[in-house]
Motif scaffolding. Structure first.
Motif, mmCIF file in Angstrom:
data_model
loop_
_atom_site.group_PDB
_atom_site.id
_atom_site.type_symbol
_atom_site.label_atom_id
_atom_site.label_comp_id
_atom_site.label_asym_id
_atom_site.label_seq_id
_atom_site.Cartn_x
_atom_site.Cartn_y
_atom_site.Cartn_z
ATOM 1 N N GLN A 1 6.571 108.908 47.250
ATOM 2 C CA GLN A 1 7.799 108.667 46.288
ATOM 3 C C GLN A 1 8.629 110.240 46.065
ATOM 4 O O GLN A 1 8.649 109.762 44.606
ATOM 5 N N GLY A 2 7.882 111.133 46.762
ATOM 6 C CA GLY A 2 8.449 112.271 46.017
ATOM 7 C C GLY A 2 10.180 112.152 46.013
ATOM 8 O O GLY A 2 10.122 112.620 46.888
ATOM 9 N N SER A 3 10.551 113.705 45.182
ATOM 10 C CA SER A 3 11.600 113.332 45.192
ATOM 11 C C SER A 3 12.616 114.280 46.089
ATOM 12 O O SER A 3 13.822 113.415 46.570
ATOM 13 N N GLN A 4 11.559 114.680 46.848
ATOM 14 C CA GLN A 4 12.202 115.324 47.770
ATOM 15 C C GLN A 4 12.582 114.436 49.390
ATOM 16 O O GLN A 4 12.960 114.381 50.217
ATOM 17 N N TYR A 5 11.198 113.396 49.166
ATOM 18 C CA TYR A 5 11.099 112.168 50.496
ATOM 19 C C TYR A 5 12.227 111.307 50.210
ATOM 20 O O TYR A 5 12.705 111.000 50.673
ATOM 21 N N THR A 6 12.550 110.984 48.973
ATOM 22 C CA THR A 6 13.326 110.264 49.171
ATOM 23 C C THR A 6 15.319 110.688 48.597
ATOM 24 O O THR A 6 16.238 109.590 47.763
ATOM 25 N N SER A 7 15.273 112.215 48.642
ATOM 26 C CA SER A 7 16.493 112.056 47.939
ATOM 27 C C SER A 7 17.464 111.853 49.345
ATOM 28 O O SER A 7 17.142 111.274 50.627
ATOM 29 N N SER A 8 18.808 111.505 49.008
ATOM 30 C CA SER A 8 20.008 111.410 49.452
ATOM 31 C C SER A 8 19.986 112.345 51.173
ATOM 32 O O SER A 8 19.979 111.474 51.873
ATOM 33 N N ASN A 9 19.591 113.208 51.072
ATOM 34 C CA ASN A 9 20.092 114.066 52.120
ATOM 35 C C ASN A 9 19.003 113.772 53.079
ATOM 36 O O ASN A 9 19.222 113.959 54.821
ATOM 37 N N PHE A 10 17.687 114.131 52.954
ATOM 38 C CA PHE A 10 16.420 113.174 53.608
ATOM 39 C C PHE A 10 16.587 111.940 54.439
ATOM 40 O O PHE A 10 16.419 112.181 55.922
ATOM 41 N N GLN A 11 16.647 111.124 53.486
ATOM 42 C CA GLN A 11 17.715 109.762 54.187
ATOM 43 C C GLN A 11 18.302 109.850 55.105
ATOM 44 O O GLN A 11 18.637 109.118 56.451
ATOM 45 N N ALA A 12 19.556 110.151 54.230
ATOM 46 C CA ALA A 12 20.941 110.817 56.151
ATOM 47 C C ALA A 12 20.017 111.209 56.990
ATOM 48 O O ALA A 12 20.609 111.237 57.582
ATOM 49 N N ILE A 13 19.151 112.410 56.693
ATOM 50 C CA ILE A 13 18.448 113.126 57.757
ATOM 51 C C ILE A 13 18.078 112.074 58.960
ATOM 52 O O ILE A 13 17.962 111.983 60.184
ATOM 53 N N LEU A 14 17.249 111.692 57.971
ATOM 54 C CA LEU A 14 16.307 109.759 58.806
ATOM 55 C C LEU A 14 17.705 108.793 59.750
ATOM 56 O O LEU A 14 16.597 108.649 61.196
ATOM 57 N N LYS A 15 18.245 108.781 58.925
ATOM 58 C CA LYS A 15 18.650 107.949 59.509
ATOM 59 C C LYS A 15 19.914 108.090 61.010
ATOM 60 O O LYS A 15 20.105 107.013 61.345
ATOM 61 N N LYS A 16 20.665 109.625 60.206
ATOM 62 C CA LYS A 16 21.127 110.247 61.764
ATOM 63 C C LYS A 16 19.972 110.249 63.330
ATOM 64 O O LYS A 16 20.808 110.163 64.414
ATOM 65 N N TYR A 17 19.614 110.745 62.996
ATOM 66 C CA TYR A 17 17.966 110.450 64.281
ATOM 67 C C TYR A 17 17.748 109.411 64.688
ATOM 68 O O TYR A 17 16.526 109.485 65.360
ATOM 69 N N GLY A 18 17.893 108.297 64.028
ATOM 70 C CA GLY A 18 17.096 106.930 63.977
ATOM 71 C C GLY A 18 15.213 106.750 63.483
ATOM 72 O O GLY A 18 15.116 105.263 64.577
ATOM 73 N N ALA A 19 15.461 107.708 62.616
ATOM 74 C CA ALA A 19 13.762 107.140 61.969
ATOM 75 C C ALA A 19 14.135 106.119 60.615
ATOM 76 O O ALA A 19 15.027 106.320 60.605
ATOM 77 N N VAL A 20 12.874 105.993 60.729
ATOM 78 C CA VAL A 20 12.481 104.770 59.347
ATOM 79 C C VAL A 20 11.790 105.000 58.319
ATOM 80 O O VAL A 20 10.559 105.820 58.614
#
Length: 282
Positions: free
Chosen positions: A174-193
């Motif tokens: 749950q590090g801030s780098q992984y829970t950041s809105s930027n990283f979560q947006a990238i995952l969503k863009k490329y269809g990752a969960v």
């Protein structure tokens, strides 16, 4: 209604305060006076010392408890935030693995984490994503700053090399780098969960812990890198020229990650050839 006798109720009303309750009333007044005299600078320890000088011997824990009841906190005290995470639970995030570190194919589950590499001229941070199936390092990135761009670069490198299907699970802490809105947006863009470990539980990401234990033992410990640039080169050689291609894994029948993936692909081809020979369908 309360199952209390009439005589018991009236006895309660007429009951005198206990000796400890009376002592606490006196202590509250003394503590309030000391706290005000020192303008909120004294915590329970110093308040207890002042009480001792006045001839009042009392346990520090008792003083601290009374101060909290009166909402008296010394300047700079962090007591109110000591159990912040227990009082304010974090945002609910799913743990899709639940310590089941097994999958039946490539690019279905990647696990990720960040570690640091000390050098004589600064610290280098390494972010890695490992394919749970073959233990191959799918993507990695290094930087002298631990920002969300570090893990984004590592993910994009892996995605552009592997082209995983939609639904790829990315499991991290749950590090801030992984829970950041930027990283979560990238995952969503490329269809990752996104999947995350429980807070403070390293066993939920044991595969990544094992990888970093290996790279630290075999490369980082005792290396005494002079500069981050030197460390970058050595990490690159270790991951791309040794770990993925040559290093044997006991969990992979003593094959390297690349060799294991090739063996898997040949196995699938053999299955399809057998199906074609028999004229059957899946």
């Amino acid at each position: 209604t309360l199952n209390i006798s009439r005589s018991g109720y009236y006895e309660y009303l007429q009951r005198k305060p206990s000796k400890r309750a009376l002592e606490n009333e006196v202590l509250r007044a003394e503590i309030q006076e000391i706290f005000k005299e020192h303008k909120g600078r004294y915590g329970s320890l110093r308040v207890t010392k002042v009480l001792e000088k006045k001839g009042i011997k009392v346990n520090r824990k008792r003083v601290g408890k009374l101060m909290r009841q009166m909402n008296l906190y010394a300047k700079g005290s962090r007591y109110r935030y000591k159990r912040y995470n227990k009082k304010s639970p974090s945002i609910e995030r799913p743990n899709l693995l639940n310590q089941v570190f097994h999958t039946d194919g490539r690019n279905k589950i990647w696990v990720g984490d960040i570690t640091y590499i000390p050098t004589q001229k600064g610290t280098l941070y390494l972010a890695v994503f490992v394919d749970m199936y073959s233990r191959k390092v799918s993507g990695w990135s290094m930087s002298t700053r631990m920002k969300d761009s570090l893990v984004i670069d590592a993910f994009l490198q892996g995605y552009n090399k592997e082209h995983p299907p939609t639904g790829l699970i990315i499991h991290t802490d749950q590090g801030s780098q992984y829970t950041s809105s930027n990283f979560q947006a990238i995952l969503k863009k490329y269809g990752a969960v996104s999947s995350v470990s429980r807070k403070g539980n390293p066993y939920d990401n044991a595969l990544m812990e094992s990888f970093y234990k290996t790279i630290k033992r075999e490369l980082i410990h005792g290396a005494k890198f002079t500069t981050p640039e030197q460390a970058r080169k050595e990490v690159f050689k270790y991951i791309e020229l040794y770990y993925n291609t040559k290093r044997m894994h006991s969990s992979l029948h003593y094959l390297s990650p690349i060799e294991y993936e090739k063996a898997y692909s040949w196995e699938i081809m053999d299955i399809f050839e057998e199906i074609n020979k028999r004229g059957t369908t899946i």
